[in-house]
Design a protein around this motif. Structure first.
Motif, PDB file in Angstrom:
ATOM      1  N   SER A  27       0.773  -1.165   0.097  1.00  0.00           N
ATOM      2  CA  SER A  27      -0.037   0.020  -0.001  1.00  0.00           C
ATOM      3  C   SER A  27       0.846   1.264   0.000  1.00  0.00           C
ATOM      4  O   SER A  27       0.563   2.184  -0.731  1.00  0.00           O
ATOM      5  CB  SER A  27      -0.779   0.291   1.122  1.00  0.00           C
ATOM      6  OG  SER A  27      -1.838   1.171   1.162  1.00  0.00           O
ATOM      7  N   ALA A  28       1.797   1.226   1.037  1.00  0.00           N
ATOM      8  CA  ALA A  28       2.888   2.534   0.867  1.00  0.00           C
ATOM      9  C   ALA A  28       3.612   2.622  -0.545  1.00  0.00           C
ATOM     10  O   ALA A  28       3.663   3.856  -0.812  1.00  0.00           O
ATOM     11  CB  ALA A  28       3.755   2.384   1.992  1.00  0.00           C
ATOM     12  N   SER A  29       3.867   1.652  -1.166  1.00  0.00           N
ATOM     13  CA  SER A  29       4.569   1.800  -2.386  1.00  0.00           C
ATOM     14  C   SER A  29       3.679   2.099  -3.383  1.00  0.00           C
ATOM     15  O   SER A  29       3.955   2.906  -4.263  1.00  0.00           O
ATOM     16  CB  SER A  29       5.339   0.458  -2.532  1.00  0.00           C
ATOM     17  OG  SER A  29       4.222  -0.476  -3.094  1.00  0.00           O
ATOM     18  N   GLY A  30       2.327   2.008  -3.292  1.00  0.00           N
ATOM     19  CA  GLY A  30       1.166   2.489  -4.289  1.00  0.00           C
ATOM     20  C   GLY A  30       1.456   3.984  -4.299  1.00  0.00           C
ATOM     21  O   GLY A  30       1.286   4.759  -5.088  1.00  0.00           O
ATOM     22  N   ALA A  31       1.335   4.504  -2.928  1.00  0.00           N
ATOM     23  CA  ALA A  31       1.455   5.958  -2.912  1.00  0.00           C
ATOM     24  C   ALA A  31       2.818   6.646  -3.009  1.00  0.00           C
ATOM     25  O   ALA A  31       2.675   7.590  -3.454  1.00  0.00           O
ATOM     26  CB  ALA A  31       1.332   5.917  -1.259  1.00  0.00           C
ATOM     27  N   GLN A  32       3.672   5.814  -2.832  1.00  0.00           N
ATOM     28  CA  GLN A  32       5.177   6.423  -3.247  1.00  0.00           C
ATOM     29  C   GLN A  32       5.234   6.724  -4.576  1.00  0.00           C
ATOM     30  O   GLN A  32       5.860   7.444  -5.024  1.00  0.00           O
ATOM     31  CB  GLN A  32       5.991   5.198  -2.832  1.00  0.00           C
ATOM     32  CG  GLN A  32       7.423   5.320  -3.502  1.00  0.00           C
ATOM     33  CD  GLN A  32       8.139   4.144  -4.080  1.00  0.00           C
ATOM     34  OE1 GLN A  32       7.614   3.075  -3.610  1.00  0.00           O
ATOM     35  NE2 GLN A  32       8.906   4.259  -5.030  1.00  0.00           N
ATOM     36  N   THR A  33       4.541   5.942  -5.572  1.00  0.00           N
ATOM     37  CA  THR A  33       4.585   5.905  -7.039  1.00  0.00           C
ATOM     38  C   THR A  33       3.734   7.004  -7.593  1.00  0.00           C
ATOM     39  O   THR A  33       3.681   6.719  -8.963  1.00  0.00           O
ATOM     40  CB  THR A  33       4.772   4.680  -7.670  1.00  0.00           C
ATOM     41  OG1 THR A  33       3.531   3.869  -7.134  1.00  0.00           O
ATOM     42  CG2 THR A  33       5.876   3.683  -6.861  1.00  0.00           C
ATOM     43  N   GLU A  34       2.989   7.640  -6.906  1.00  0.00           N
ATOM     44  CA  GLU A  34       2.037   8.282  -7.538  1.00  0.00           C
ATOM     45  C   GLU A  34       2.461   9.428  -8.656  1.00  0.00           C
ATOM     46  O   GLU A  34       1.714   9.905  -9.466  1.00  0.00           O
ATOM     47  CB  GLU A  34       1.005   9.371  -6.288  1.00  0.00           C
ATOM     48  CG  GLU A  34       0.207   8.113  -5.797  1.00  0.00           C
ATOM     49  CD  GLU A  34      -1.174   7.851  -6.505  1.00  0.00           C
ATOM     50  OE1 GLU A  34      -1.058   7.643  -7.782  1.00  0.00           O
ATOM     51  OE2 GLU A  34      -2.215   8.044  -5.927  1.00  0.00           O
TER      52      GLU A  34
ATOM     53  N   ALA B 202      -4.412  19.159   3.874  1.00  0.00           N
ATOM     54  CA  ALA B 202      -5.802  18.908   3.398  1.00  0.00           C
ATOM     55  C   ALA B 202      -6.063  17.882   2.317  1.00  0.00           C
ATOM     56  O   ALA B 202      -6.988  17.112   2.232  1.00  0.00           O
ATOM     57  CB  ALA B 202      -6.103  20.254   2.582  1.00  0.00           C
ATOM     58  N   PHE B 203      -4.921  18.030   1.431  1.00  0.00           N
ATOM     59  CA  PHE B 203      -5.127  16.815   0.341  1.00  0.00           C
ATOM     60  C   PHE B 203      -4.906  15.190   0.992  1.00  0.00           C
ATOM     61  O   PHE B 203      -5.200  14.353   0.217  1.00  0.00           O
ATOM     62  CB  PHE B 203      -3.889  17.145  -0.649  1.00  0.00           C
ATOM     63  CG  PHE B 203      -4.483  18.046  -1.660  1.00  0.00           C
ATOM     64  CD1 PHE B 203      -5.345  17.689  -2.613  1.00  0.00           C
ATOM     65  CD2 PHE B 203      -4.151  19.415  -1.542  1.00  0.00           C
ATOM     66  CE1 PHE B 203      -5.797  18.757  -3.678  1.00  0.00           C
ATOM     67  CE2 PHE B 203      -4.543  20.328  -2.493  1.00  0.00           C
ATOM     68  CZ  PHE B 203      -5.614  20.000  -3.277  1.00  0.00           C
ATOM     69  N   ILE B 204      -4.188  14.995   2.056  1.00  0.00           N
ATOM     70  CA  ILE B 204      -4.054  13.718   2.684  1.00  0.00           C
ATOM     71  C   ILE B 204      -5.558  13.436   3.037  1.00  0.00           C
ATOM     72  O   ILE B 204      -6.119  12.477   2.742  1.00  0.00           O
ATOM     73  CB  ILE B 204      -3.414  13.661   3.840  1.00  0.00           C
ATOM     74  CG1 ILE B 204      -1.813  13.766   3.526  1.00  0.00           C
ATOM     75  CG2 ILE B 204      -3.802  12.433   4.721  1.00  0.00           C
ATOM     76  CD1 ILE B 204      -0.866  13.936   4.554  1.00  0.00           C
ATOM     77  N   VAL B 205      -6.364  14.337   3.558  1.00  0.00           N
ATOM     78  CA  VAL B 205      -7.729  14.117   3.997  1.00  0.00           C
ATOM     79  C   VAL B 205      -8.713  13.825   2.499  1.00  0.00           C
ATOM     80  O   VAL B 205      -9.393  13.095   2.524  1.00  0.00           O
ATOM     81  CB  VAL B 205      -8.543  15.301   4.684  1.00  0.00           C
ATOM     82  CG1 VAL B 205      -9.638  15.095   5.041  1.00  0.00           C
ATOM     83  CG2 VAL B 205      -7.625  15.372   6.024  1.00  0.00           C
ATOM     84  N   LEU B 206      -8.667  14.999   1.616  1.00  0.00           N
ATOM     85  CA  LEU B 206      -9.240  14.661   0.158  1.00  0.00           C
ATOM     86  C   LEU B 206      -8.942  13.453  -0.658  1.00  0.00           C
ATOM     87  O   LEU B 206      -9.890  12.733  -0.940  1.00  0.00           O
ATOM     88  CB  LEU B 206      -8.963  15.792  -0.498  1.00  0.00           C
ATOM     89  CG  LEU B 206      -9.512  17.388  -0.142  1.00  0.00           C
ATOM     90  CD1 LEU B 206      -9.044  18.497  -0.801  1.00  0.00           C
ATOM     91  CD2 LEU B 206     -11.083  17.430   0.128  1.00  0.00           C
ATOM     92  N   GLY B 207      -7.867  12.939  -0.359  1.00  0.00           N
ATOM     93  CA  GLY B 207      -7.135  11.720  -1.065  1.00  0.00           C
ATOM     94  C   GLY B 207      -7.814  10.542  -0.539  1.00  0.00           C
ATOM     95  O   GLY B 207      -8.129   9.672  -1.107  1.00  0.00           O
TER      96      GLY B 207
ATOM     97  N   GLY C  56      -1.886  10.664  -2.373  1.00  0.00           N
ATOM     98  CA  GLY C  56      -1.634   9.527  -2.593  1.00  0.00           C
ATOM     99  C   GLY C  56      -1.414   8.885  -1.003  1.00  0.00           C
ATOM    100  O   GLY C  56      -1.774   7.787  -0.856  1.00  0.00           O
ATOM    101  N   ILE C  57      -0.966   9.521  -0.074  1.00  0.00           N
ATOM    102  CA  ILE C  57      -0.857   9.027   1.324  1.00  0.00           C
ATOM    103  C   ILE C  57      -2.335   8.728   1.805  1.00  0.00           C
ATOM    104  O   ILE C  57      -2.498   7.766   2.416  1.00  0.00           O
ATOM    105  CB  ILE C  57      -0.071  10.172   2.127  1.00  0.00           C
ATOM    106  CG1 ILE C  57       1.124  10.102   1.679  1.00  0.00           C
ATOM    107  CG2 ILE C  57      -0.330   9.702   3.594  1.00  0.00           C
ATOM    108  CD1 ILE C  57       2.117  11.174   2.468  1.00  0.00           C
ATOM    109  N   GLY C  58      -3.074   9.861   1.549  1.00  0.00           N
ATOM    110  CA  GLY C  58      -4.530   9.806   1.839  1.00  0.00           C
ATOM    111  C   GLY C  58      -5.286   8.348   1.235  1.00  0.00           C
ATOM    112  O   GLY C  58      -6.164   7.853   1.696  1.00  0.00           O
TER     113      GLY C  58
END
Length: 617
Positions: free
Chosen positions: A336-343, A517-522, A561-563
């Motif tokens: 999951s973390a690597s999915g966010a890493q590669t956004e 904000a974008f962590i929450v929105l994501g 991506g983190i969100g």
């Protein structure tokens, strides 16, 4: 979602369950096969014969919605819809049984509420004609009411199978009374304004998710409640948004790459790749974790879907990681973390969307996205090193160069797969959606003629498994799209932009709040809807504050991506769990460290503009 009972209690219910299984699994598997044929035929006709099939995309889209709904039904029958079971697993047996029952009743409530609007939606689409095929769109739209009806029948069978009939009746009655009470309170709720956003999209979603209700149904119930009880918008609009979310043709890459992942394992390609990677890093503690991070970086963007990227990587590495003692939670957390890493890795659909709605050069965005992905990969690698430094996981002796060379020769046909896929995209042979079928055909050829391992008996179960896994993921995406639309209609986006315009702290303050904000929105909107909604509003503000457009784009994309991949609300996290066949509760603890590392990496990119714009001309 775990089944309440493995087999329905009475022979009559068992027969009903079996019939529903045939009615869903056979069409679902055939639809996966049909999509592969249609997409590959489109590639061959266009590139080899230079006579494009003009109706191929329309037919693929029509079949895709049916695949999504039948797959969701198969997943429901198998109990494989994703649900948060962190509290359910720790509960006493009687409490756990009650929560399982609650999950069924919640799903049943949602299905009952949307079955009629779904039928009306299909009827309305009867007047729309598909231009290339010249047939009514009802042939496509009917998939939603048919799928909802099948899942509803399965939910009723599951409910009738519950051992404590009295408790089951009480919970159903309680659910009906709760719905009635909320309808009676409609005038009060309508007067609360945007406070309803907290009530439904934080309170209701949080309560349902942590109670073990499947994620898709939790999102759907909250959206129905908000739209139906606090606005004058017809509830049927939610079905349209659900259709829109599940029908993006780029998402067709999800089932294709899921099947490709199963095929890679079936043809021994996965074993060849893992053997080679293990010969390189088998003597390093946590070596395959580094391989996972690097593999996600390499394949990212090929399909345009993070779920598809994960589906291409996880089946290859996870079996060997398990053999070496990696825990399920650690594996799904890193995936999951690597999915966010590669956004930000090009070609990224989110970056293309940013360029289209803000006017920023897409070439600049692609150039700027490479190094931030490396920075976050390094941050994840640091966490892996820290966690593995004292681990007792199995490691092999350092391989000799002869062994490495031998495993490399064996693995070359398998290792060539990502290069074949990427070359097909770069050379324009296939689109991001079609390219997975080239990988499938290549894998079949390699399995037959090179590795000589292809078990026909495993093809049908793989097709059914592909449909079920894809349906579970796509239903979450459809429900999340409806929720995103509801947030848009509330006016929340414009209010947020107004607040952020007057933040203290200048550029740094604006970047800090943007990250939060974008962590929450994501976590609720995903990348593309959030960018379409907020990009035109916030990018001009960033420019006024002296923040480079490309740097701000990187910060925004990584924060989203983190969100997207952070529990408990991130859809991407549940997609990773579904692909890995691991309970979401397993990854809750280990993912915290990875998300912290990603956040630190994002802050570094916000503080050091060169990481984003250093290679721009």
């Amino acid at each position: 979602m775990h089944p309440v009972t493995a087999i329905p209690a009475s022979p009559w219910l068992a027969r009903c369950d079996t019939v529903l299984g045939y009615l869903t699994e056979i069409p679902a598997a055939l639809l996966v096969l049909a999509e592969i044929c249609v997409l590959f035929a489109g590639v061959a006709s266009r590139y080899v014969f230079h006579t494009p099939i003009i109706w191929a995309d329309e037919l693929a889209s029509l079949l895709f919605l049916w695949l999504a709904m039948f797959g969701a039904a198969v997943a429901f029958r198998r109990g494989s819809h994703m649900r948060m079971t962190a509290f359910v697993d720790k509960a006493r047996p009687d409490t756990r049984s009650f929560l399982d029952l609650l999950a069924i009743v919640a799903a049943l409530t949602y299905l009952v509420l949307i079955v009629h609007p779904a039928y009306d939606f299909a009827v309305e689409e009867m007047m729309v004609t598909l231009p290339a095929m010249d047939i009514s769109n009802v042939w496509r739209a009917s998939a939603i009411p048919v799928g909802v009806g099948l899942i509803l029948a399965m939910a009723l069978v599951r409910l009738a199978s519950f051992a404590n009939r009295k408790l089951a009746v009480m919970v159903v009655v309680a659910a009906a009374l709760l719905v009635g009470a909320l309808v009676a309170l409609q005038p009060v709720l309508a007067g609360l304004g945007n406070l309803n956003l907290l009530i439904f999209f934080v309170g209701v979603v949080g309560l349902l998710v942590f109670s073990g209700v499947p994620i898709a149904f939790a999102f759907g119930l909250a959206t129905l409640g908000y739209i139906g009880l606090t606005t004058s918008t017809p509830v049927g609009v939610v079905i349209g948004r659900m259709d829109e979310g599940m029908s993006h043709l780029i998402l067709l890459a999800v089932p294709m790459f899921v099947f490709l992942g199963l095929l890679i394992e079936m043809t021994a390609m996965a074993k060849a790749m893992v053997d080679f990677l293990a010969s390189l890093l088998g003597h390093v503690k946590g070596g395959l974790s580094y391989v996972l991070i690097a593999a996600m970086y390499l394949v990212s963007g090929i399909s345009g879907s993070k779920a598809a990227d994960m589906a291409a990587v996880a089946p290859v590495l996870f079996p060997e990681m398990k053999r070496r003692g990696f825990k399920d939670g650690e594996m799904v957390a890193l995936l999951s973390a690597s999915g966010a890493q590669t956004e930000t890795i090009p070609p990224s659909l989110v970056l293309i969307t940013i360029g289209s709605v803000t006017g920023i050069s897409i070439a600049d965005l692609f150039t700027g996205g490479l190094l931030p992905g490396v920075v976050l990969a390094v941050m994840l690698g640091i966490v892996v090193w820290w966690r593995c430094r004292r681990n007792t996981q199995a490691v092999d002796r350092k391989a000799t160069w002869r062994v490495i060379g031998k495993t490399l020769v064996i693995a070359v046909p398998a290792l060539a797969l990502p290069f074949v896929i990427r070359a097909a995209v770069i050379e324009g042979v296939a689109t991001a959606t079609e390219v997975s079928t080239i990988g499938i055909v290549y894998s079949v050829f390699v399995g037959f003629f090179i590795y000589r391992k292809f078990d026909w008996r495993r093809v049908w179960p793989a097709l059914v498994e592909t449909a079920a896994l894809s349906g579970a993921i796509l239903l979450i995406i459809g429900a999340a799209t409806g929720m995103a639309w509801a947030l848009t209609q509330s006016g929340f986006s414009r209010q947020l932009a107004e607040v952020m315009t007057h933040l203290p702290g200048g550029a740094m303050g604006f970047l800090a709040v943007s990250i939060v904000a974008f962590i929450v929105l994501g976590s609720v909107l995903e990348g593309i809807p959030a960018i379409v909604l907020f990009g035109p509003l916030l990018f001009p503000i960033a420019k006024q504050l002296g923040i480079h457009d490309v740097q701000y784009a990187m910060v925004v994309v990584l924060a989203m991506g983190i969100g997207l991949f952070a529990p408990p609300f991130g859809v991407g996290y549940y997609a990773a769990c579904a692909i890995s066949r691991i309970s979401p509760s397993e990854g809750l603890k280990p993912i915290a460290g990875y998300m912290l590392a990603l956040t630190v990496g994002t802050v570094l990119i916000a503080l050091i503009p060169w990481l984003s714009i250093g290679f721009l001309r």
